[in-house]
Design a protein around this motif. Structure first.
Motif, PDB file in Angstrom:
ATOM      1  N   ARG A 128       0.854  -1.218   0.000  1.00 58.19           N
ATOM      2  CA  ARG A 128       0.000   0.000   0.000  1.00 58.19           C
ATOM      3  C   ARG A 128       0.877   1.251   0.000  1.00 58.19           C
ATOM      4  O   ARG A 128       0.592   2.206  -0.712  1.00 58.19           O
ATOM      5  N   ALA A 166     -12.957 -10.827  -0.652  1.00 56.93           N
ATOM      6  CA  ALA A 166     -13.060  -9.763   0.363  1.00 56.93           C
ATOM      7  C   ALA A 166     -11.902  -8.784   0.202  1.00 56.93           C
ATOM      8  O   ALA A 166     -12.097  -7.561   0.224  1.00 56.93           O
ATOM      9  N   LEU A 167     -10.689  -9.322   0.012  1.00 57.39           N
ATOM     10  CA  LEU A 167      -9.521  -8.441  -0.163  1.00 57.39           C
ATOM     11  C   LEU A 167      -9.676  -7.602  -1.435  1.00 57.39           C
ATOM     12  O   LEU A 167      -9.416  -6.389  -1.426  1.00 57.39           O
ATOM     13  N   THR A 169     -12.271  -6.522  -2.901  1.00 59.20           N
ATOM     14  CA  THR A 169     -13.211  -5.393  -2.757  1.00 59.20           C
ATOM     15  C   THR A 169     -12.519  -4.219  -2.060  1.00 59.20           C
ATOM     16  O   THR A 169     -12.776  -3.068  -2.381  1.00 59.20           O
ATOM     17  N   GLU A 170     -11.616  -4.541  -1.115  1.00 57.33           N
ATOM     18  CA  GLU A 170     -10.941  -3.460  -0.383  1.00 57.33           C
ATOM     19  C   GLU A 170      -9.800  -2.838  -1.189  1.00 57.33           C
ATOM     20  O   GLU A 170      -9.289  -1.789  -0.821  1.00 57.33           O
ATOM     21  N   LEU A 171      -9.394  -3.499  -2.267  1.00 57.23           N
ATOM     22  CA  LEU A 171      -8.317  -2.950  -3.104  1.00 57.23           C
ATOM     23  C   LEU A 171      -8.864  -2.165  -4.299  1.00 57.23           C
ATOM     24  O   LEU A 171      -8.096  -1.591  -5.069  1.00 57.23           O
ATOM     25  N   GLN A 172     -10.209  -2.172  -4.439  1.00 59.68           N
ATOM     26  CA  GLN A 172     -10.790  -1.441  -5.572  1.00 59.68           C
ATOM     27  C   GLN A 172     -10.358   0.017  -5.544  1.00 59.68           C
ATOM     28  O   GLN A 172     -10.305   0.631  -4.479  1.00 59.68           O
TER      29      GLN A 172
END
Ligand code: NAP
Length: 256
Positions: A128, A166-167, A169-172
Motif C-alpha cells: 500500500r 473480500a480483499l 473489494t478493499e483494493l478497488q
C-alpha cells in the motif's frame, strides 16, 4: 517491470509452485521460495539459478501462521520489499464426509486460509505504501464447487476464494490486485498420490485413476503446472481487473 521486483512463492519446492517461481523469475522477479523441506528447496533454488534466475529460500511450516514475519524478513534480507505474493502451498487430504476430523479441518484451514491471510497481512502495508503489489491465491475449482471425499479441502478452498474476494473489494480503486486462480485437476504430486491411493484399492490402475480425474475437468484433460504458472505470470504482469479466474473452462475467464 521494476527490475528489483521481489516475489514470494509458497509451496515452490516442486509442482505448480516451482513452475510459478520459474515463470515469474523469467519475467525478472527475484524469488523467495518457501516450503518445509529445506533440501528440496535448495535443489529447486539450484535448478532456478542454473537458468540464471535469482532465488533464495525460507524453510518454514506455514501451518504455524506466526512464521509470516519470518518469511517477510527473509525476502527483505535477500532482495528487498516484496511486490508479489503467491499463496500456493497446499495439501489435499481425502476422506469420506463423516470420517473428516476436526484435526483435518484445522490443518487444511491453517494452510489454505490462515497462512495466506497472515502472509497477506504482512506484505500489504508495504504494498500500500509503495502503491503497487499483487497477491495471487492458488485456489481451485474445489473453491467453487464440490468433489466427493474432499470436505476439508473443498471447505478450505471455498474460504480461500471468499477471502480473496473480500480483499479484492478493499483494493478497488488502487493499483494493488488480488486474484484467486482456480484450475481443475493438475498433473502433480497431489494428483499422482491420489491416483496411487485409488489404485491401491484394486479397482482401477493408476493410469485409469488419473484419466478419471482428468475427465472431471470441464476441459476433459488435466492442466499442466506450466499452464497454471503461465496464467499466474500473466495476471501478475498485466494486472487485469477481476478477482476469481477460472482456468477449467473454455476459454479460461474471470468469474467476477
Ligand atoms: N494438483 C492439483 O490438481 C491442484 C488443482 C487445483 C489447485 N491446486 C492447488 O495448487 C497448490 C499446489 O499444489 P501442487 O499440486 O503443486 O502440490 P504439490 O506438488 O504437492 O506441492 C505442494 C507444495 O506445498 C508445500 N507445502 C505443503 N505443506 C506445506 C506446509 N505446511 N508449509 C509450507 N509448505 C508446504 C510442499 O513442500 P513441503 O512438503 O516441503 O512443505 C510443496 O512445495 C495447492 O494449493 C493446491 O491445493 C492443485
Amino acid at each position: 517491470m521494476n527490475p528489483t521486483s521481489v516475489a514470494i512463492v509458497t509451496g515452490s519446492s516442486r509442482g505448480i509452485g516451482l513452475e510459478i517461481a520459474r515463470a515469474l523469475g523469467r519475467k525478472g522477479h527475484a524469488l523467495l521460495l518457501v516450503a518445509r523441506d529445506a533440501t528440496a528447496l535448495a535443489s529447486a533454488q539450484q535448478e532456478l539459478e542454473r537458468e540464471g534466475l535469482r532465488a533464495a529460500t525460507c524453510a518454514v511450516d506455514l501451518r504455524d501462521a506466526s512464521c509470516a514475519d519470518t518469511v517477510l524478513q527473509r525476502a527483505r534480507d535477500a532482495f528487498g520489499e516484496p511486490d508479489v505474493l503467491v499463496n500456493n502451498a497446499g495439501t489435499a487430504p481425502t476422506a469420506k464426509f463423516e470420517a473428516t476430523t476436526d484435526a483435518m479441518l484445522d490443518e487444511t484451514f491453517a494452510l489454505h486460509v490462515k497462512a495466506p491471510l497472515a502472509l497477506a497481512r504482512a506484505v500489504l502495508p508495504g504494498m500500500r505504501q509503495r502503491g503497487r503489489g499483487c497477491i495471487v491465491q492458488l485456489a481451485s475449482t474445489a473453491g467453487l464447487r464440490a468433489f466427493p471425499f474432499t470436505s476439508a479441502y473443498t471447505a478450505a478452498k471455498h474460504a480461500m476464494v471468499g477471502l480473496t474476494r473480500a480483499l479484492a473489494t478493499e483494493l478497488q480503486g488502487t493499483d494493488l490486485r488480488a486474484y484467486a486462480v482456480c484450475p481443475g485437476f493438475v498433473d502433480t504430486e497431489i494428483t499422482r498420490s491420489a491416483a496411487a491411493a485409488i489404485a491401491a484399492r484394486g479397482k482401477l490402475t493408476k493410469d485409469q485413476a488419473m484419466q478419471k480425474m482428468a475427465e472431471q475437468n470441464v476441459i476433459r484433460r488435466m492442466h499442466t503446472p506450466a499452464e497454471v504458472a503461465a496464467t499466474v505470470a500473466r495476471l501478475v504482469a498485466e494486472r487485469p481487473l477481476g478477482c476469481t479466474f477460472v482456468m477449467d473452462r473454455d476459454p479460461p475467464a474471470f468469474l467476477d
